[in-house]
Design a protein around this motif. Structure first.
Motif, mmCIF file in Angstrom:
data_model
loop_
_atom_site.group_PDB
_atom_site.id
_atom_site.type_symbol
_atom_site.label_atom_id
_atom_site.label_comp_id
_atom_site.label_asym_id
_atom_site.label_seq_id
_atom_site.Cartn_x
_atom_site.Cartn_y
_atom_site.Cartn_z
ATOM 1 N N ILE A 141 30.869 47.511 47.615
ATOM 2 C CA ILE A 141 32.286 47.285 47.303
ATOM 3 C C ILE A 141 33.069 47.000 48.580
ATOM 4 O O ILE A 141 33.915 46.107 48.635
ATOM 5 N N GLY A 142 32.754 47.756 49.642
ATOM 6 C CA GLY A 142 33.441 47.540 50.902
ATOM 7 C C GLY A 142 33.254 46.136 51.453
ATOM 8 O O GLY A 142 34.160 45.575 52.078
ATOM 9 N N THR A 160 39.253 42.765 50.791
ATOM 10 C CA THR A 160 40.668 42.406 50.687
ATOM 11 C C THR A 160 41.342 43.087 49.497
ATOM 12 O O THR A 160 42.508 42.820 49.216
ATOM 13 N N GLY A 161 40.580 43.927 48.783
ATOM 14 C CA GLY A 161 41.121 44.577 47.599
ATOM 15 C C GLY A 161 40.723 43.891 46.311
ATOM 16 O O GLY A 161 41.031 44.384 45.226
ATOM 17 N N LYS A 162 40.005 42.751 46.442
ATOM 18 C CA LYS A 162 39.504 42.040 45.261
ATOM 19 C C LYS A 162 38.251 41.271 45.646
ATOM 20 O O LYS A 162 38.016 40.983 46.826
ATOM 21 N N LEU A 163 37.451 40.962 44.646
ATOM 22 C CA LEU A 163 36.243 40.169 44.859
ATOM 23 C C LEU A 163 36.612 38.704 44.655
ATOM 24 O O LEU A 163 36.947 38.292 43.544
ATOM 25 N N ARG A 164 36.540 37.925 45.722
ATOM 26 C CA ARG A 164 36.867 36.495 45.655
ATOM 27 C C ARG A 164 35.570 35.704 45.441
ATOM 28 O O ARG A 164 34.725 35.652 46.335
ATOM 29 N N SER A 197 31.828 38.064 36.581
ATOM 30 C CA SER A 197 32.742 38.915 35.817
ATOM 31 C C SER A 197 32.092 40.262 35.503
ATOM 32 O O SER A 197 32.727 41.319 35.626
ATOM 33 N N GLU A 198 30.817 40.233 35.110
ATOM 34 C CA GLU A 198 30.097 41.472 34.818
ATOM 35 C C GLU A 198 29.876 42.280 36.099
ATOM 36 O O GLU A 198 29.985 43.519 36.085
ATOM 37 N N ALA A 199 29.594 41.608 37.217
ATOM 38 C CA ALA A 199 29.407 42.320 38.483
ATOM 39 C C ALA A 199 30.692 43.033 38.897
ATOM 40 O O ALA A 199 30.664 44.201 39.311
ATOM 41 N N ALA A 200 31.816 42.345 38.785
ATOM 42 C CA ALA A 200 33.097 42.954 39.143
ATOM 43 C C ALA A 200 33.411 44.138 38.231
ATOM 44 O O ALA A 200 33.928 45.173 38.682
ATOM 45 N N ARG A 201 33.081 44.002 36.954
ATOM 46 C CA ARG A 201 33.309 45.095 36.009
ATOM 47 C C ARG A 201 32.492 46.323 36.404
ATOM 48 O O ARG A 201 33.009 47.444 36.417
ATOM 49 N N ARG A 202 31.232 46.113 36.743
ATOM 50 C CA ARG A 202 30.370 47.237 37.106
ATOM 51 C C ARG A 202 30.820 47.900 38.401
ATOM 52 O O ARG A 202 30.708 49.124 38.550
ATOM 53 N N LEU A 203 31.301 47.117 39.339
ATOM 54 C CA LEU A 203 31.755 47.672 40.611
ATOM 55 C C LEU A 203 33.161 48.247 40.518
ATOM 56 O O LEU A 203 33.594 48.990 41.416
ATOM 57 N N VAL A 249 36.083 46.487 40.534
ATOM 58 C CA VAL A 249 36.996 45.826 41.469
ATOM 59 C C VAL A 249 37.671 44.646 40.782
ATOM 60 O O VAL A 249 37.098 44.013 39.895
ATOM 61 N N PRO A 250 38.910 44.315 41.175
ATOM 62 C CA PRO A 250 39.572 43.125 40.639
ATOM 63 C C PRO A 250 38.803 41.865 41.040
ATOM 64 O O PRO A 250 38.191 41.807 42.114
ATOM 65 N N LEU A 251 38.871 40.860 40.196
ATOM 66 C CA LEU A 251 38.137 39.608 40.422
ATOM 67 C C LEU A 251 39.100 38.440 40.544
ATOM 68 O O LEU A 251 40.009 38.279 39.718
ATOM 69 N N GLU A 252 38.887 37.612 41.559
ATOM 70 C CA GLU A 252 39.611 36.351 41.700
ATOM 71 C C GLU A 252 38.597 35.207 41.697
ATOM 72 O O GLU A 252 37.725 35.141 42.563
ATOM 73 N N LEU A 253 38.701 34.329 40.712
ATOM 74 C CA LEU A 253 37.839 33.150 40.650
ATOM 75 C C LEU A 253 38.486 32.034 41.457
ATOM 76 O O LEU A 253 39.630 31.651 41.198
ATOM 77 N N VAL A 254 37.741 31.498 42.420
ATOM 78 C CA VAL A 254 38.256 30.452 43.308
ATOM 79 C C VAL A 254 37.488 29.169 43.020
ATOM 80 O O VAL A 254 36.321 29.057 43.414
ATOM 81 N N PRO A 255 38.083 28.184 42.334
ATOM 82 C CA PRO A 255 37.331 26.976 41.964
ATOM 83 C C PRO A 255 37.197 25.992 43.114
ATOM 84 O O PRO A 255 38.100 25.840 43.933
#
Length: 271
Positions: free
Chosen positions: A36-37, A42-46, A74-80, A82-88
Motif C-alpha cells: 500500500i505504501g 499519494t493517497g490513491k492508486l493511480r 479495481s479488485e486490487a484497490a478494493r482488497r488493499l 485504497v482509493p483508485l484513480e484510472l488514468v487513460p
C-alpha cells in the motif's frame, strides 16, 4: 508458434488447482502494508489504462472505462482498501513514459526486456497475438515473407510489437504511427506495405476499411502483465501473488468473456 500457445493454454487450465495454492502462499507472504505504501504513496492508486489495446480496455458508450485491466485494478484497490484513480492513455508508449516518470503507480503492459529497465513485472495474466495486415492484392502470403528489403511495415510507436520488430526485422523498414489504433489508417494513407499490431485491432480495422486481409498465423506472442516503477519490490511482490490468484480463480477468464474478448488466452500459472 500457434501450437506453442495452444499447449501453454492447456497447461494453464491443468494447473489451476496447484496455481491457486501457490498464489495463496505468495499473497500471504507479501506485506500488504508495504505494498500500500508503494502503490498509494499519494493517497490513491493511480493506474494507467491503455486504450490503444482493445484487449485490455475501452470506453463504453457513456465514456466509462471498462475492460479486463479495469476489472483487475479495481479488485486490487478494493482488497488493499485504497482509493483508485484510472488514468487513460492512448498508447503503450505513453504508458511506459508515465511509469518511468512515476506519474502512475501501476500499469498494464506487455513484458519486454527494454521496458524491464524501468519497471518490474508480475507474471503475465493474458497472452495475445501480434499479426500482420496487408492489402488484398499484396504479393505477401506468409509472415516469413515480410522481412524483405523494400517492404515498409507500420507499427504503433513504443508498442510491444514495435520493440520486438525493432530487434527482429533485418531487411524491411519500420514506420511508426503515433498510436496503435492509428496504424491501419496510416498504412492506407501512406500506401505502406504491411500493418503490424494486435490481431483483434487489425481484424476490426479490416472489417471497417475493406480491401485488406490478415496474413495467417502470428509473428509474436504478447504477454500482458501488471508493471510497477522499478524498485517498488513490495508492490511487485503483492501484485505477483494477486495476479496468480486471479488467474487460478477464473477471474481473468470471466473478465475476458464478460467484455466479449476473443482470441486472447489466460496465461499459465507461474511455475
Amino acid at each position: 508458434m500457434h501450437d506453442r500457445l495452444t499447449r501453454r493454454t492447456f497447461c494453464a487450465a491443468g494447473a489451476l488447482a496447484l496455481g491457486g495454492c501457490a498464489a495463496s502462499g505468495r499473497s500471504a507472504r507479501a506485506d500488504p502494508k508495504a505494498a500500500i505504501g508503494e502503490l498509494a504513496s499519494t493517497g490513491k492508486l493511480r493506474a494507467a489504462i491503455n486504450l490503444g489495446n482493445p484487449i485490455l480496455a475501452s470506453r463504453s458508450a457513456s465514456g466509462e472505462l471498462r475492460g479486463v485491466s479495469v476489472d483487475l485494478v479495481s479488485e486490487a484497490a478494493r482488497r488493499l482498501g485504497v482509493p483508485l484513480e484510472l488514468v487513460p492513455f492512448n498508447s503503450a508508449g505513453t504508458v511506459v513514459e508515465a511509469v518511468k516518470a512515476r506519474q502512475v503507480d501501476l500499469a498494464f503492459v506487455a513484458i519486454d526486456p527494454v521496458r524491464a529497465a524501468d519497471m518490474d513485472y508480475t507474471a503475465p495474466y493474458v497472452i495475445i497475438e501480434g499479426a500482420y495486415l496487408v492489402r488484398e492484392a499484396s504479393a505477401l502470403r506468409r509472415n516469413e515473407d515480410v522481412d524483405r528489403a523494400g517492404t515498409r511495415v507500420v507499427v504503433g510507436r513504443g508498442s510491444a510489437y514495435d520493440l520486438f520488430l525493432t530487434r527482429e526485422i533485418k531487411a524491411a523498414t519500420l514506420v511508426r504511427a503515433p498510436t496503435s489504433p492509428a496504424v491501419t489508417d496510416m498504412f492506407l494513407a501512406q500506401n505502406l506495405d504491411v500493418a503490424a499490431g494486435v490481431r483483434q485491432q487489425l481484424e476490426a480495422d479490416a472489417r471497417r476499411v475493406g480491401g485488406v486481409r490478415m496474413l495467417p498465423g502470428r509473428f509474436m506472442v504478447i504477454e500482458q502483465a501488471m508493471g510497477v516503477p522499478k524498485g517498488r519490490t513490495a508492490a511487485q511482490a503483492w501484485l505477483s501473488g494477486y495476479i496468480e490468484e486471479m488467474k487460478a480463480s477464473g477471474f481473468v477468464a470471466q473478465a475476458l468473456v464478460r467484455h466479449g474478448i476473443e482470441g486472447a488466452a489466460v496465461a499459465p500459472a507461474r511455475a
